[in-house]
Design an enzyme around this catalytic site. Sequence first.
Site, PDB file in Angstrom:
ATOM      1  N   ARG A  88     -22.020 -29.930   5.316  1.00 46.74           N
ATOM      2  CA  ARG A  88     -20.633 -29.642   4.977  1.00 46.74           C
ATOM      3  C   ARG A  88     -20.320 -28.156   5.080  1.00 46.74           C
ATOM      4  NH1 ARG A  88     -19.801 -34.599   1.720  1.00 46.74           N
ATOM      5  NH2 ARG A  88     -17.703 -34.687   0.881  1.00 46.74           N
ATOM      6  N   ARG A 160     -13.458 -43.850  -8.290  1.00 41.20           N
ATOM      7  CA  ARG A 160     -14.322 -42.679  -8.405  1.00 41.20           C
ATOM      8  C   ARG A 160     -13.585 -41.587  -9.161  1.00 41.20           C
ATOM      9  NH1 ARG A 160     -16.973 -41.189  -2.626  1.00 41.20           N
ATOM     10  NH2 ARG A 160     -16.365 -39.120  -3.338  1.00 41.20           N
ATOM     11  N   ARG A 171     -10.306 -31.449  -2.551  1.00 43.89           N
ATOM     12  CA  ARG A 171     -11.376 -31.800  -1.603  1.00 43.89           C
ATOM     13  C   ARG A 171     -10.917 -31.569  -0.163  1.00 43.89           C
ATOM     14  NH1 ARG A 171     -12.290 -37.658  -3.524  1.00 43.89           N
ATOM     15  NH2 ARG A 171     -13.796 -37.853  -1.845  1.00 43.89           N
TER      16      ARG A 171
END
Length: 214
Positions: A88, A160, A171
């Site tokens: 990432r 979640r 995010r």
Amino acid sequence: MMKNLIFLGPPGAGKGTIADIVCSEHGFRHVSTGDILRQEISNRSELGLRAKADIDAGKLVPDEVVIMMVQEKISPDVPGVVLDGFPRTVNQARLLEQCLNDNGLGLDAAVLFDAGTDVIVKRLTSRLVCESCGAVYNLYTNLPQADYKCDKCGGGLVQRSDDNENTVKDRLRVYKEKTAPLIDFYDKQGLLIRVDAEGYPEDNYARLRKALKL
Ligand code: AMP
């Protein structure tokens, strides 16, 4: 055949769902750093407890933590590996290259799952996951047969903790800033393959198979 693959793309692009299909059809190992971290949290391990704050805030867990988790899973003894949600950052990509080299392995492709922000936000905020086995469902497109019970194991389905609209926005910001540079990184190495990921999983998988000649 392409066998050591990176699945790249924003959260909600469907990387995990397609990785599950590829791995069950080809016997590859599915390595999802997000799944490993969630498992650590539910085991209440020290690593899990440390990572939880970052995950809940939509931030990245430190590179040295995730590379350690991946190192344990890379081995020349499996027919192939799908790295889902890793690397990432460019630094993680470099550490991965080193780790693959150490095992006499190389990367065959980095697949970019392409989907627009509207599709992604809708998918993530309507996603449900099984508390026990991690199977993924969706309120609009993929409901379980029994109310809020997993079809595979009967476990309870929940949202979640990082799939609420605010954290999703964080995010996506982190993805743009830290992860999107990997698109260029792998393109320059001639490893990037783009797959349109806006449709249903089975259509996206068909496109991926064609692109990878799986
Ligand atoms: P995911 O299930 O891939 O959406 O990951 C959930 C969360 O776990 C991310 O928002 C990060 O906080 C953390 N995470 C997963 N993979 C990585 C990674 N390769 N590097 C850093 N943090 C990660």
